[in-house]
Design a protein around this motif. Structure first.
Motif, PDB file in Angstrom:
ATOM      1  N   VAL A   1     -21.364  15.156  61.197  1.00 52.15           N
ATOM      2  CA  VAL A   1     -22.503  14.402  61.715  1.00 52.15           C
ATOM      3  C   VAL A   1     -23.770  15.214  61.483  1.00 52.15           C
TER       4      VAL A   1
ATOM      5  N   LEU B   1     -27.997  15.280  61.957  1.00 47.97           N
ATOM      6  CA  LEU B   1     -29.165  14.671  62.565  1.00 47.97           C
ATOM      7  C   LEU B   1     -30.372  15.071  61.720  1.00 47.97           C
TER       8      LEU B   1
ATOM      9  N   LEU C   1     -29.239   9.572  62.310  1.00 43.92           N
ATOM     10  CA  LEU C   1     -27.947  10.228  62.142  1.00 43.92           C
ATOM     11  C   LEU C   1     -27.338   9.830  60.812  1.00 43.92           C
TER      12      LEU C   1
END
Lengths: 167, 210
Positions: free
Chosen positions: A117, A119, A148
């Motif tokens: 993940v 950001l 994201l």
């Protein structure tokens, strides 16, 4: 040709010296002060390039819920907003906790699995990996537009990208 | 993955700081194609100010200039695989920025053919006048003197010096060429614009006085 013109012409063909460089350095500072590059422009370009680069291969998540809640950055102390994004392959729920000028994002993705993940905020990218249940979190983020980018282990080359949210 | 000729074996912060913008842009393009996007992200930081002032020098207003600059970067990414000579990237970007700014300025002037718009749509490089924000921004006495002499130069000289000031010596010629100024108009010799400015400063008793 006047005497002045001749002086300019002669002086123009001489090699540059330290005095020239000092004048130019001083001028650079003035130019930046008189007409500064707008705050945030570099960040916005970085974000646009990231998204543009991903675009051909990206599955955009649809936001369900109330995005405008996430836009409220005028609350004085603590907020917690939950937003859900969904595509055919992935559902992501995030909770945004804001305290003063710092933000924490807790998320959960399904189907569960270890996802990479990212950001993206301005030119900055923070990377975490979700646990086996699909949970992840980002802490101590600054405020501002972000999104994201999630990569599933079975298809890491096809990232899932959320719309921009205002942290 | 980076190609052999671009890979730096050891920590190379210092060497990179000494690189010209031409080198940095070439490195960013080659790395990007090979999957490493970090050098391009760094290039956005160091090159955006020069693009900004290039676009502003064409008279683009504030909002419009931001769109133009962002558009130049997006155009670079879209065409990045077709750039044959990565060392021409900087020149290409400056020329693209200049042309896009021209078009944007001409379009807005056509759209809103009002005389006062032209005043707002110009900036310090494009058209000096007495009541501009720059008058407020430049407070230091020596800066004020330098600025006044720069503003008294012909338009082309003002643009050239203002933009050349933002880069290091190895990039002078690229900036001059992109502006349509003759090659060698500045560096290694002083060139007419800088010569005019220096002589004007020398003739000003207030310059250098404390």
């Amino acid at each position: 040709m006047t005497a002045d013109d001749r002086a300019v012409a002669r002086y123009a063909t001489e090699a540059m010296d330290d005095g020239d460089l000092q004048v130019l350095r001083r001028l650079a500072v003035i130019v930046d002060r008189v007409d500064p590059v707008p705050a945030g422009l570099v960040d916005r370009i970085g974000l646009a390039l990231t998204i543009d680069a991903l675009h051909t291969e990206m599955a955009e998540l649809r936001m369900i819920g109330t995005p405008e809640l996430a836009l409220r950055s005028d609350e004085a102390s603590i907020e917690a907003v939950t937003i859900t994004f969904t595509t055919d392959v992935l559902t992501v729920m995030i909770t945004v906790h804001a305290e003063a000028d710092r933000v924490r994002v807790d998320g959960w993705a399904a189907p569960a699995g270890e996802l990479a993940v990212e950001l993206h905020q301005g030119g900055r990218i923070v990377r975490v990996t979700s646990d086996a249940d699909g949970r992840f979190s980002f802490s101590d983020l600054g405020r501002g537009p972000a999104r994201l980018v999630l990569r599933r282990p079975e298809q890491p080359d096809v990232p899932v990208v959320t719309p921009q949210i205002e942290l | 993955m980076m190609s052999d000729d671009l890979v730096e074996p050891v920590a190379s912060e210092l060497r990179h700081q000494g690189e010209s913008l031409v080198d940095k842009a070439a490195h960013a393009v080659v790395s990007y194609r090979e999957g490493d996007r970090a050098p391009l992200a760094q290039l956005v930081e160091v090159l955006t100010p020069l693009l900004w002032h290039t676009v502003r020098a064409q008279g683009a207003e504030h909002e419009q200039a931001q769109d133009v600059v962002q558009g130049v970067w997006l155009a670079l990414i879209r065409d990045i695989d077709s750039i044959r000579d990565p060392r021409a990237t900087l020149q290409w970007m400056l020329v693209t920025a200049k042309r896009a700014a021209w078009r944007a300025v001409r379009k807005s002037r056509d759209d809103l053919a009002r005389a006062e718009l032209d005043e707002h749509a110009t900036d310090w490089l494009a058209a000096p006048s007495e009541d501009r924000p720059d008058v407020v921004a430049v407070r230091d006495e020596q800066d004020r003197i330098l600025w006044d002499h720069v503003r008294a130069l012909p338009d082309r000289c003002r643009s050239l010096l203002g933009l050349v000031a933002l880069v290091d010596r190895p990039d002078y010629s690229v900036v001059s060429r992109a502006l349509g100024m003759p090659v060698g108009s500045i560096g290694p010799t002083r060139g007419r614009c800088l010569a005019k400015l220096r002589l004007a400063l020398v003739a000003d008793p207030a310059w250098g006085a404390r």
